[in-house]
Structures are given as C-alpha cells and as structure tokens.
Design a protein around this motif. Structure first.
Motif, PDB file in Angstrom:
ATOM      1  N   GLY A 146       0.782  -1.171   0.082  1.00 43.34           N
ATOM      2  CA  GLY A 146      -0.207  -0.004   0.070  1.00 43.34           C
ATOM      3  C   GLY A 146       1.002   1.219  -0.121  1.00 43.34           C
ATOM      4  O   GLY A 146       0.678   2.242  -0.692  1.00 43.34           O
ATOM      5  N   GLU A 147       1.988   1.188   0.812  1.00 42.76           N
ATOM      6  CA  GLU A 147       2.805   2.351   0.643  1.00 42.76           C
ATOM      7  C   GLU A 147       3.437   2.566  -0.658  1.00 42.76           C
ATOM      8  O   GLU A 147       3.791   3.716  -1.131  1.00 42.76           O
ATOM      9  CB  GLU A 147       3.899   2.360   1.855  1.00 42.76           C
ATOM     10  CG  GLU A 147       3.415   2.214   3.197  1.00 42.76           C
ATOM     11  CD  GLU A 147       4.415   2.169   4.062  1.00 42.76           C
ATOM     12  OE1 GLU A 147       4.888   2.902   5.002  1.00 42.76           O
ATOM     13  OE2 GLU A 147       5.156   0.971   4.163  1.00 42.76           O
ATOM     14  N   ARG A 148       3.591   1.657  -1.165  1.00 42.47           N
ATOM     15  CA  ARG A 148       4.706   1.795  -2.512  1.00 42.47           C
ATOM     16  C   ARG A 148       3.624   2.070  -3.582  1.00 42.47           C
ATOM     17  O   ARG A 148       4.165   2.749  -4.448  1.00 42.47           O
ATOM     18  CB  ARG A 148       5.269   0.454  -2.778  1.00 42.47           C
ATOM     19  CG  ARG A 148       6.583   0.183  -1.858  1.00 42.47           C
ATOM     20  CD  ARG A 148       7.239  -1.258  -2.216  1.00 42.47           C
ATOM     21  NE  ARG A 148       8.517  -1.449  -1.351  1.00 42.47           N
ATOM     22  CZ  ARG A 148       9.384  -0.745  -1.289  1.00 42.47           C
ATOM     23  NH1 ARG A 148       9.486   0.292  -1.663  1.00 42.47           N
ATOM     24  NH2 ARG A 148      10.114  -1.230  -0.293  1.00 42.47           N
ATOM     25  N   SER A 149       2.452   1.689  -3.422  1.00 45.13           N
ATOM     26  CA  SER A 149       1.624   2.164  -4.557  1.00 45.13           C
ATOM     27  C   SER A 149       0.692   3.431  -4.198  1.00 45.13           C
ATOM     28  O   SER A 149      -0.184   3.688  -5.055  1.00 45.13           O
ATOM     29  CB  SER A 149       0.553   0.940  -4.678  1.00 45.13           C
ATOM     30  OG  SER A 149      -0.275   0.792  -3.549  1.00 45.13           O
ATOM     31  N   GLY A 150       0.984   3.836  -3.207  1.00 43.04           N
ATOM     32  CA  GLY A 150       0.281   5.146  -2.772  1.00 43.04           C
ATOM     33  C   GLY A 150      -1.293   5.048  -2.247  1.00 43.04           C
ATOM     34  O   GLY A 150      -1.958   5.942  -2.488  1.00 43.04           O
ATOM     35  N   SER A 151      -1.616   3.872  -1.952  1.00 44.69           N
ATOM     36  CA  SER A 151      -2.957   3.595  -1.512  1.00 44.69           C
ATOM     37  C   SER A 151      -2.808   2.848  -0.162  1.00 44.69           C
ATOM     38  O   SER A 151      -3.623   1.886   0.110  1.00 44.69           O
ATOM     39  CB  SER A 151      -3.560   2.695  -2.503  1.00 44.69           C
ATOM     40  OG  SER A 151      -2.834   1.428  -2.816  1.00 44.69           O
ATOM     41  N   LEU A 152      -2.079   3.528   0.912  1.00 47.29           N
ATOM     42  CA  LEU A 152      -2.218   2.970   2.072  1.00 47.29           C
ATOM     43  C   LEU A 152      -3.540   3.005   2.866  1.00 47.29           C
ATOM     44  O   LEU A 152      -3.891   1.858   3.414  1.00 47.29           O
ATOM     45  CB  LEU A 152      -1.228   3.703   2.907  1.00 47.29           C
ATOM     46  CG  LEU A 152      -0.815   3.182   4.351  1.00 47.29           C
ATOM     47  CD1 LEU A 152      -0.316   1.805   4.497  1.00 47.29           C
ATOM     48  CD2 LEU A 152       0.203   4.312   5.016  1.00 47.29           C
ATOM     49  N   ASP A 153      -4.238   3.980   2.514  1.00 47.21           N
ATOM     50  CA  ASP A 153      -5.494   3.940   3.331  1.00 47.21           C
ATOM     51  C   ASP A 153      -6.337   2.715   2.939  1.00 47.21           C
ATOM     52  O   ASP A 153      -7.006   2.037   3.683  1.00 47.21           O
ATOM     53  CB  ASP A 153      -6.295   5.331   3.188  1.00 47.21           C
ATOM     54  CG  ASP A 153      -6.514   5.591   1.647  1.00 47.21           C
ATOM     55  OD1 ASP A 153      -5.604   5.104   1.029  1.00 47.21           O
ATOM     56  OD2 ASP A 153      -7.434   6.316   1.272  1.00 47.21           O
ATOM     57  N   ALA A 154      -6.603   2.693   1.589  1.00 46.15           N
ATOM     58  CA  ALA A 154      -7.150   1.509   0.970  1.00 46.15           C
ATOM     59  C   ALA A 154      -6.669   0.076   1.363  1.00 46.15           C
ATOM     60  O   ALA A 154      -7.473  -0.870   1.748  1.00 46.15           O
ATOM     61  CB  ALA A 154      -7.268   1.329  -0.452  1.00 46.15           C
ATOM     62  N   MET A 155      -5.351  -0.068   1.616  1.00 44.60           N
ATOM     63  CA  MET A 155      -4.817  -1.119   1.857  1.00 44.60           C
ATOM     64  C   MET A 155      -5.096  -1.531   3.369  1.00 44.60           C
ATOM     65  O   MET A 155      -5.352  -2.737   3.910  1.00 44.60           O
ATOM     66  CB  MET A 155      -3.293  -1.153   1.552  1.00 44.60           C
ATOM     67  CG  MET A 155      -2.541  -2.538   1.536  1.00 44.60           C
ATOM     68  SD  MET A 155      -3.301  -3.916   0.656  1.00 44.60           S
ATOM     69  CE  MET A 155      -2.551  -3.109  -0.875  1.00 44.60           C
ATOM     70  N   LEU A 156      -5.031  -0.589   4.304  1.00 45.18           N
ATOM     71  CA  LEU A 156      -5.251  -0.772   5.567  1.00 45.18           C
ATOM     72  C   LEU A 156      -6.696  -1.301   5.754  1.00 45.18           C
ATOM     73  O   LEU A 156      -7.000  -2.224   6.630  1.00 45.18           O
ATOM     74  CB  LEU A 156      -4.923   0.362   6.604  1.00 45.18           C
ATOM     75  CG  LEU A 156      -3.424   0.751   6.628  1.00 45.18           C
ATOM     76  CD1 LEU A 156      -3.400   2.181   7.136  1.00 45.18           C
ATOM     77  CD2 LEU A 156      -2.746  -0.427   7.431  1.00 45.18           C
ATOM     78  N   ASP A 157      -7.460  -0.525   5.014  1.00 42.66           N
ATOM     79  CA  ASP A 157      -8.914  -0.940   5.164  1.00 42.66           C
ATOM     80  C   ASP A 157      -9.243  -2.703   4.554  1.00 42.66           C
ATOM     81  O   ASP A 157     -10.052  -3.062   5.456  1.00 42.66           O
ATOM     82  CB  ASP A 157      -9.732   0.027   4.247  1.00 42.66           C
ATOM     83  CG  ASP A 157     -11.440  -0.103   4.484  1.00 42.66           C
ATOM     84  OD1 ASP A 157     -11.698   0.020   5.584  1.00 42.66           O
ATOM     85  OD2 ASP A 157     -11.892  -0.424   3.552  1.00 42.66           O
ATOM     86  N   ARG A 158      -8.539  -2.702   3.728  1.00 41.92           N
ATOM     87  CA  ARG A 158      -8.566  -4.239   3.135  1.00 41.92           C
ATOM     88  C   ARG A 158      -7.843  -5.050   4.183  1.00 41.92           C
ATOM     89  O   ARG A 158      -8.678  -6.187   4.546  1.00 41.92           O
ATOM     90  CB  ARG A 158      -7.717  -4.366   1.785  1.00 41.92           C
ATOM     91  CG  ARG A 158      -8.044  -5.560   1.168  1.00 41.92           C
ATOM     92  CD  ARG A 158      -7.276  -5.871  -0.170  1.00 41.92           C
ATOM     93  NE  ARG A 158      -7.923  -4.930  -1.060  1.00 41.92           N
ATOM     94  CZ  ARG A 158      -7.502  -4.255  -2.233  1.00 41.92           C
ATOM     95  NH1 ARG A 158      -6.144  -5.098  -2.669  1.00 41.92           N
ATOM     96  NH2 ARG A 158      -7.928  -3.676  -2.933  1.00 41.92           N
ATOM     97  N   VAL A 159      -6.859  -4.842   4.946  1.00 41.72           N
ATOM     98  CA  VAL A 159      -6.351  -5.620   5.954  1.00 41.72           C
ATOM     99  C   VAL A 159      -7.360  -5.775   7.089  1.00 41.72           C
ATOM    100  O   VAL A 159      -7.527  -6.781   7.859  1.00 41.72           O
ATOM    101  CB  VAL A 159      -5.003  -5.086   6.412  1.00 41.72           C
ATOM    102  CG1 VAL A 159      -4.525  -6.021   7.738  1.00 41.72           C
ATOM    103  CG2 VAL A 159      -3.774  -4.951   5.133  1.00 41.72           C
ATOM    104  N   ALA A 160      -7.802  -4.656   7.464  1.00 38.01           N
ATOM    105  CA  ALA A 160      -8.963  -4.656   8.600  1.00 38.01           C
ATOM    106  C   ALA A 160     -10.104  -5.457   8.406  1.00 38.01           C
ATOM    107  O   ALA A 160     -10.628  -6.089   9.319  1.00 38.01           O
ATOM    108  CB  ALA A 160      -9.265  -3.236   8.695  1.00 38.01           C
ATOM    109  N   ILE A 161     -10.518  -5.349   7.143  1.00 38.81           N
ATOM    110  CA  ILE A 161     -11.636  -6.358   6.799  1.00 38.81           C
ATOM    111  C   ILE A 161     -11.102  -7.581   6.853  1.00 38.81           C
ATOM    112  O   ILE A 161     -12.044  -8.552   7.624  1.00 38.81           O
ATOM    113  CB  ILE A 161     -12.068  -6.068   5.373  1.00 38.81           C
ATOM    114  CG1 ILE A 161     -12.824  -4.489   5.443  1.00 38.81           C
ATOM    115  CG2 ILE A 161     -13.201  -7.206   4.772  1.00 38.81           C
ATOM    116  CD1 ILE A 161     -13.146  -4.101   3.694  1.00 38.81           C
ATOM    117  N   TYR A 162     -10.060  -8.035   6.173  1.00 37.79           N
ATOM    118  CA  TYR A 162      -9.553  -9.261   6.313  1.00 37.79           C
ATOM    119  C   TYR A 162      -9.469 -10.172   7.662  1.00 37.79           C
ATOM    120  O   TYR A 162      -9.663 -11.137   8.106  1.00 37.79           O
ATOM    121  CB  TYR A 162      -8.160  -9.412   5.793  1.00 37.79           C
ATOM    122  CG  TYR A 162      -7.225 -10.544   5.975  1.00 37.79           C
ATOM    123  CD1 TYR A 162      -7.536 -11.928   5.523  1.00 37.79           C
ATOM    124  CD2 TYR A 162      -6.172 -10.424   6.876  1.00 37.79           C
ATOM    125  CE1 TYR A 162      -6.990 -12.994   5.847  1.00 37.79           C
ATOM    126  CE2 TYR A 162      -5.417 -11.470   7.141  1.00 37.79           C
ATOM    127  CZ  TYR A 162      -5.751 -12.940   6.747  1.00 37.79           C
ATOM    128  OH  TYR A 162      -4.945 -13.742   7.229  1.00 37.79           O
TER     129      TYR A 162
END
Length: 411
Positions: A146-162
């Motif tokens: 998420g950090e490397r793709s510039g979508s950290l918020d979306a990735m954290l949200d996906r991790v939280a759902i998981y």
C-alpha cells in the motif's frame, strides 16, 4: 592511528505519566513517550499543558501486570489508522491520535514506538516489522504494498476487513471447542467436591445402620474412598495433563501435526475445523493476491493462516508445485485435502482471470458453513451436556439416598 567511530546506539524512549492543568485550568492527566524528562515536559508545554507532576514509569518485572494485546485491538488500530489517513491526517499525527485513544498501555507503547520509527523517516511497514508478535509477515507485506502504490488507506482498510473476518471465524471455532470442555470441567469439579465432602457424611450414616447397601451406593462409596486417598494424584493429573499436552503441541511439530490430523477425524468438530481451515486459506490467499503479492508468496502466507497443520503442509506442498509451473487448481487437487468444489472454483478463476474473486466467494461460502455448523453443534450439545451432567450428579445423589428410601419402606 585513527580509531573507528563507534556505531550510534538507538535512542531509548521512556514512558512518562503526568498530571497537570490545561489552558482553561482544568485538571488533566495522561501518559506520553519521550527520550528524557526535559523533552517530556517540552511536549506538554507545546500542547498547552502545565505539568504539576511527571515521572518515568518503570516496567513491571517479567511483564507482570501488563495487559495482553488482543487481535481485536490490532484490528481496531488498523481500522482507525485507515480512517485517519483517508481523512487527510499525516501519518505521524494519525499514529499519535490513535495511540492517545487506546486504553491498553502495552498497545499504546507499541504504537508510539512505531510512530517514532515513522517520525525518524522510516516506512510504516518497517516499524510494524519490529513487532512480529503482533504484526505478522502478511500484515507487513500488505502495508508495504500500500505504501509503494500510494494507496495505504485502502490497503489498511482491506487488511482490517480481512482480520475482522478471520477473527470472527477463529471466535466461532473457540466457541465450538471451549463450550463443552468448560461445562464438562465444571461437572468434574462438582463431582470431586461431592465425593470428597458429601459422600463421607452419608458413609458414616450408613455405617450406623449396619445394613447391606445397594450395589450402586457401595460403588460410589468405594470411589469416594479412592478419591479421598488419592485426591492429590487425581488433581495433579487433571492439572498437569493439559499443560503437558499444550507444551508438547507447541514444542513438537510431529505431535502437533498428529493432533491436528486427529481433530479433523472427530465427528462434527472435525468438519467445523476443516471448513474453517479452507475459509481462512481462501480468505488470506484472496486478500494477498488482490493486493499484488505474488502467488507463491501469497501461498506461504495462506499456509500460515490455515490454522491446521494438515492444511498448512498441504498448502506448502501446493506452493512447491506452483513454483515449478503447475496451475493452482492442479496443485491443490494433488494434496487430496481440498474438496472438489474448491478446486473447480479455483480452476474457473484461473481460466477467467478472476482468481481473487473466486477465492473470495469460496471463503464466504465456507465461512457461512462454519457459522451454520457451529450453531447446529451448539444447539445439539446443550441438551446432551445437560443430560450428561444430570446423569453424573443425579446418579450420585440417587446412590446416596437409595439406602435411606429402602430403610423408610421398612417402617
């Protein structure tokens, strides 16, 4: 001769507890992390707080009194951090805000340590990797992606759902396994108390009758005498056996594998564990693959998340086959532990280029299966457990009163 410069040591942060007053003169208190007392006071002055009392907290020896960090707290932290970043709050400030809202000092300490790493210019994933006990490899890899793709918020949200979905499935399994064990343990304790304290009173009463006792009563009295004589051995076995089994499970891979294999063969419970392992494997593989993690690396993460060594070993076997060019559906089929429905869905996903979607559907299907199976088992077990406890305690009470009933019928 020039001397080599010494390596700079990592600065050690300390936790300070403080009391004081804010700009309105209202009393406030809290905790913060700083390198030393002067910097702690400077932090409070920046926040407009006049410190009246501030002291460094000393950690309890051996971690005594430290509250355990739960997976739910990790999930909540992930969700809160995602929300803060999506709202446009800088990462360091987001970590500060999240840490201040935590009630668990141990969790707060970890988040502040991660904040310090980020403030020093390191990536968030690097700070998370320094706490592998709470943030596993999959978690860190997804955050880094998420950090490397510039979508950290979306990735954290996906991790939280998981994590929310995997934690819910774990809770279901614990409920299915712990409920009957806890009830039966209480039943055994009640039986021991009756045999040690109640039956001896009846025995002295029966001895005064000088009459022949019914066989069931005599058996209970003999059992009571055995328990009175060997109570220390019985309690020792009841306490030490679970401890030894747990230690063996954690220390011996072969023993743990055999226990997991035996669990899968148990009626009802085996099916729940099997479906849970498939659901967790599918959910983990779907999440990591969707996030751009290579399939071989995703398989390694999914093997660790399966929760059963039989399935973990099978996934590692499938990963090895994939690394030499075999398709995922064939690799899973050769393990002989995944149902045909799973391999067929995976095959469709590979052919259509929607493997992550198909895996997500497999995970959803088996999560619902686990929910239904756990509720069905709980509904079935409740009357069975009550009946077993009733027979145990009721049979013992009946055995004690049966001679009294017979004596009463003679008069």
């Amino acid at each position: 001769m020039a001397t080599k410069p010494e390596k700079s040591k990592k600065q050690q942060y300390h936790v300070f507890s403080w009391k004081g007053k804010d700009n309105q003169g209202q009393p406030v208190k809290g905790e913060l992390q700083a390198l030393n007392l002067n910097l702690a006071k400077a932090q409070l002055r920046k926040q407009g707080i006049t410190a009246e009392k501030i002291r460094k907290k000393t950690p309890a020896p051996f971690g005594l009194g430290e509250k355990k960090i739960t997976t739910r707290e990790i999930t909540l932290f992930t969700r809160q951090l995602s929300t803060m970043i999506r709202a446009g709050v800088p990462l360091v400030q987001s970590l500060n805000v999240v840490a201040e809202g935590l009630e668990n000092p141990a969790m707060q300490k970890i988040i502040l340590n991660i904040r310090n790493e980020v403030a020093d210019g390191n990536m968030l994933s690097m700070g998370l990797r320094k706490h592998p006990k709470y943030f596993d490899k999959l978690f860190c890899n997804l955050v880094e992606a998420g950090e490397r793709s510039g979508s950290l918020d979306a990735m954290l949200d996906r991790v939280a759902i998981y994590k929310e979905k995997t934690d819910r499935i774990k809770a279901k399994i614990k409920k299915a396994l712990y409920y009957p064990v806890a009830v039966m343990a209480i039943g055994v304790v009640v039986m021991l108390i009756l045999l040690l304290k109640v039956v001896p009173q009846f025995e002295s009463l029966f001895n005064s009758f000088n009459a022949e006792l019914p066989m069931i009563t005599q058996v209970v009295i003999d059992l009571s005498e055995f328990v009175q004589q060997w109570w220390w051995l019985i309690i020792g076995i009841l306490v030490l056996t679970p401890i030894l089994l747990i230690r063996s499970y954690k220390s011996s891979e072969l023993f743990a594998y055999r226990v997991d294999a035996l669990t899968l063969r148990l009626p009802v419970i085996g099916q729940i564990v099997r479906k849970s392992s498939i659901a967790r494997f599918s959910r983990t593989l779907s999440t990591s693959f969707t996030s751009g993690v290579p399939l071989v690396e995703s398989m390694a993460a999914a093997a660790g998340a399966a929760g059963n060594r039989v399935y973990s070993r099978a996934v590692f076997q499938a990963r090895d086959n994939i690394s030499v060019g075999q398709q995922l559906n064939f690799a899973l089929k050769t393990t002989h532990v995944f149902p045909a429905m799973v391999t067929q869905m995976v095959s469709i996903g590979e052919e259509s280029g929607s493997l992550d979607t198909m895996l997500d559907k497999v995970a959803g299907f088996y999560e619902e299966e686990v929910d239904d199976a756990v509720e069905g088992m709980t509904t079935l077990l409740e009357p069975i457990v009550v009946a077993v406890l009733g027979v145990m305690v009721g049979g013992l009470v009946l055995a004690m009163y049966l001679p009294i009933f017979k004596m009463g019928s003679l008069f």
